[in-house]
Design an enzyme around this catalytic site. Structure first.
Site, PDB file in Angstrom:
ATOM      1  N   SER A 136       6.698  12.162  -5.371  1.00 39.34           N
ATOM      2  CA  SER A 136       6.479  12.896  -4.123  1.00 39.34           C
ATOM      3  C   SER A 136       5.019  13.308  -4.007  1.00 39.34           C
ATOM      4  CB  SER A 136       7.349  14.143  -4.097  1.00 39.34           C
ATOM      5  OG  SER A 136       6.965  14.954  -2.998  1.00 39.34           O
ATOM      6  N   HIS A 158       7.154   8.826  -2.088  1.00 43.36           N
ATOM      7  CA  HIS A 158       8.103   9.751  -1.465  1.00 43.36           C
ATOM      8  C   HIS A 158       7.337  10.795  -0.663  1.00 43.36           C
ATOM      9  CE1 HIS A 158      12.129  11.589  -1.262  1.00 43.36           C
ATOM     10  NE2 HIS A 158      11.514  12.751  -1.340  1.00 43.36           N
ATOM     11  N   ASP A 192       7.642  14.068   1.570  1.00 42.96           N
ATOM     12  CA  ASP A 192       8.505  15.176   1.959  1.00 42.96           C
ATOM     13  C   ASP A 192       7.980  15.823   3.231  1.00 42.96           C
ATOM     14  OD1 ASP A 192      10.615  15.366  -0.037  1.00 42.96           O
ATOM     15  OD2 ASP A 192       9.011  15.755  -1.474  1.00 42.96           O
ATOM     16  N   HIS A 207      11.249  11.430   3.623  1.00 45.40           N
ATOM     17  CA  HIS A 207      12.388  12.348   3.546  1.00 45.40           C
ATOM     18  C   HIS A 207      12.192  13.450   4.575  1.00 45.40           C
ATOM     19  CE1 HIS A 207      14.600  15.457   0.763  1.00 45.40           C
ATOM     20  NE2 HIS A 207      15.264  15.213   1.867  1.00 45.40           N
ATOM     21  N   MET A 216      13.002  16.634   6.294  1.00 46.52           N
ATOM     22  CA  MET A 216      13.698  17.923   6.193  1.00 46.52           C
ATOM     23  C   MET A 216      13.337  18.715   7.435  1.00 46.52           C
ATOM     24  SD  MET A 216      13.147  18.663   2.161  1.00 46.52           S
ATOM     25  CE  MET A 216      11.789  17.508   1.958  1.00 46.52           C
ATOM     26  N   MET A 271      20.111  15.793  -3.456  1.00 45.20           N
ATOM     27  CA  MET A 271      19.221  16.912  -3.771  1.00 45.20           C
ATOM     28  C   MET A 271      19.769  17.635  -5.004  1.00 45.20           C
ATOM     29  SD  MET A 271      16.885  16.700  -1.485  1.00 45.20           S
ATOM     30  CE  MET A 271      15.999  18.139  -2.108  1.00 45.20           C
ATOM     31  N   GLY A 287      12.931  22.269   0.164  1.00 47.41           N
ATOM     32  CA  GLY A 287      11.983  23.158   0.798  1.00 47.41           C
ATOM     33  C   GLY A 287      10.875  23.661  -0.108  1.00 47.41           C
ATOM     34  N   PHE A 288      11.084  23.589  -1.388  1.00 48.83           N
ATOM     35  CA  PHE A 288      10.052  24.054  -2.318  1.00 48.83           C
ATOM     36  C   PHE A 288       9.885  23.056  -3.446  1.00 48.83           C
ATOM     37  CE2 PHE A 288      12.195  27.837  -0.697  1.00 48.83           C
ATOM     38  CZ  PHE A 288      11.135  28.536  -0.160  1.00 48.83           C
ATOM     39  N   GLY A 302       8.844  22.413  -7.502  1.00 51.47           N
ATOM     40  CA  GLY A 302       8.846  23.174  -8.742  1.00 51.47           C
ATOM     41  C   GLY A 302      10.123  23.907  -9.113  1.00 51.47           C
ATOM     42  N   ASP A 349      16.482  13.860  -5.990  1.00 49.90           N
ATOM     43  CA  ASP A 349      15.297  14.587  -5.566  1.00 49.90           C
ATOM     44  C   ASP A 349      15.334  15.984  -6.159  1.00 49.90           C
ATOM     45  OD1 ASP A 349      13.166  15.738  -4.190  1.00 49.90           O
ATOM     46  OD2 ASP A 349      13.660  14.735  -2.305  1.00 49.90           O
ATOM     47  N   GLY A 350      14.363  16.290  -6.987  1.00 52.49           N
ATOM     48  CA  GLY A 350      14.264  17.646  -7.522  1.00 52.49           C
ATOM     49  C   GLY A 350      14.310  17.662  -9.030  1.00 52.49           C
TER      50      GLY A 350
HETATM   51 ZN    ZN Z   1      12.195  14.681  -0.988  1.00 54.96          ZN
END
Ligand code: ZN
Length: 177
Positions: free
Chosen positions: A9, A34, A36, A67, A69, A138, A143-144, A146, A176-177
């Site tokens: 990302s 990726h 975001d 992606h 959002m 997800m 939205g964040f 880290g 993702d994440g």
């Molecule tokens: Zn993403």
């Protein structure tokens, strides 16, 4: 087993150097980029939109895995298709009718991605899995950057991979994440 692909990302990149950062990702062996996209409404943060994606397009030949959002997402799909996205991923939580949005992405000849928040069940896309190229699970709330990986979603990934095998579907599973 399918090959594992890496789609880093650009959220973690130096935003003043995005073009060069993308070049570096390509040189480092990334399979996809990726991107975001956050709207400050569907998710609390705000990132970049189609104008920046279009500007970045010249820096890499890798597929842009975009992606979205953003909510409502449907009316913006065209903008991201025009900006050079190769995969457009939407959230069922962000559109009135996920099937309409899937079909709309196809109109622009783009690959269809659907992303599920940690608390969204597979049921919402189960009937459309044959029309989806990428399911983005997800493992954090979007939205964040880290956040810590949520181990609960492993069950969802296993279930999805089982359905894929049983029905012989072609979609990729991305986490993702
Ligand atoms: Zn993403």
């Amino acid at each position: 087993m399918n090959k594992i692909k890496i789609s880093p990302s650009i959220l973690s990149a130096d935003f003043s150097q995005l073009g060069n950062e993308i070049k570096k990702l390509e040189q480092a062996g990334a399979d996809l980029i990726h991107v975001d996209v956050m709207d400050g409404h569907f998710v609390p943060n705000l990132t970049i939109g189609p104008t920046v994606i279009k500007a970045l397009r010249h820096y890499s030949t890798l597929p842009f895995d975009v992606h979205l959002m953003i909510s409502p997402v449907h009316k913006y799909i065209k903008d991201y298709a025009d900006a050079g996205a190769n995969i457009i991923t939407v959230h069922p939580e962000a559109t009135e009718n996920i099937l309409n949005s899937i079909n709309h992405i196809r109109v622009f000849n783009k690959k269809v991605g659907v992303s599920l928040n940690p608390d969204t069940k597979l049921d919402v896309i189960i009937d459309y899995l044959d029309q989806i190229d990428l399911v983005l699970i997800m493992s954090v709330f979007p939205g964040f950057g880290g956040q810590k990986f949520m181990p609960e979603v492993i069950e969802k990934i296993n279930e999805l991979s089982k359905i894929k095998k049983e029905k012989n579907y072609n979609f990729d599973i991305e986490v993702d994440g």
